[in-house]
Design a protein around this motif. Structure first.
Motif: not given
Length: 299
Positions: A136-148
């Motif tokens: 992104a041009g701006k901040s990455i605010r959050s990450i979520a992982v889906n192992m399924e």
């Protein structure tokens, strides 16, 4: 549903930005603007143990349980790794001069969200940077992982959610998710839904198995929604907001069940930044710009 305020933990000297489990089942770590990383025991309120001084503000903590290490995101400085057995910093890496908004683990990889729109992939055993992905041009605010589904999602201040393959880190889909910054992305415990929130105060739910089609769009709060967490039994989820409130929702119907705020339950006086729902007596923990950490019993 009954809500009772159990305890208040006061030890930070400034806003508290993040709280995560310490892996013990009854304790947690907190960090914030004062740079202190404190470990707390839910059975011993206000007897916090200072385990690290980051020297800068901290938005992100992540516990890598198999290596007994706590990863600390030092804004503008990089990553510190605390050996939780020895309570000593054993590794540091200046991976960025930007802010660090989130850290998530997927197997032996660490995914790190930066304020300059870059996602850094680090190898946990070698502590080496393997990839820089400009998202992104701006901040990455959050990450979520889906192992399924072997995927991860990112939310950014360009208002987008991006879905990546975990194996090759290839971009699979971009969702123009919100009308303002996306502050939180979180997969449901069964991996079937992606929940997203943002500065537009909306909670949106996407069907993972239907190419991330929209399931529900809820104007859930008055102001920006900062975080989402699920109850240990998966029947409820909670959201918290800059509007000073915490809201509890039915995870099956997405219907509002309860509001925790200052008027009803002596809640927080300023923005509620992060939530942690523990298996210890089903207690929900919240932290705020008011420097306080509150513990709620949900029955």
């Amino acid at each position: 549903m009954n809500i009772r305020k159990v305890d208040t933990f006061s030890g930070h000297r400034d806003s508290v930005y993040t709280i995560i489990s310490d892996g013990s089942g009854r304790g947690f770590y907190s960090a914030g603007a004062d740079g202190f990383v404190i470990q707390w025991d839910l059975q011993k309120p206000d007897l916090g143990k200072l385990v690290a001084r980051a020297g800068t503000s901290v938005y992100a903590l992540a516990l890598h349980e198999s290596s007994d290490s706590l990863w600390i995101g030092q804004n503008f400085e990089g990553i510190q790794v605390l050996n939780t057995k020895e309570n000593a910093i054993e590794k540091t890496s200046k991976i960025t001069t930007s802010t660090i908004f989130d850290i998530r683990f997927a197997g032996d990889k660490a995914l790190i969200a930066l304020g300059d729109g870059v996602l850094v992939v680090m190898d946990v055993p070698s502590f080496a940077v393997q990839k820089h992905i400009k998202i992104a041009g701006k901040s990455i605010r959050s990450i979520a992982v889906n192992m399924e589904t072997n995927e991860f999602a990112t939310g950014d201040s360009d208002c987008n959610v991006h879905i990546f393959d975990l194996d090759g880190f290839k971009l699979k889909k971009t969702i123009q998710a919100h009308t303002n910054s996306v502050f939180s992305v979180k997969y449901s415990p069964d991996g079937k839904y992606l929940f997203t929130t943002g500065r537009d105060a909306h909670l949106k739910i996407w069907d993972v198995n239907d190419a991330y089609g929209i399931v529900s769009d809820i104007p859930a709060h008055m102001y920006a929604i900062n975080d989402i967490t699920f109850s240990p039994d998966r029947s409820l989820f909670a959201t918290c907001s800059m509007d000073k409130s915490i809201k509890l929702w039915d995870a099956a119907t997405f219907k509002l069940k309860k509001i925790i705020d200052r008027a009803r339950h002596a809640g927080h006086g300023t923005s509620v930044n992060k939530l942690l729902w523990t298996g210890f007596e089903n207690q929900l923990i919240s932290c705020s710009d008011d420097r306080m950490i509150s513990v709620w019993e949900v029955a």
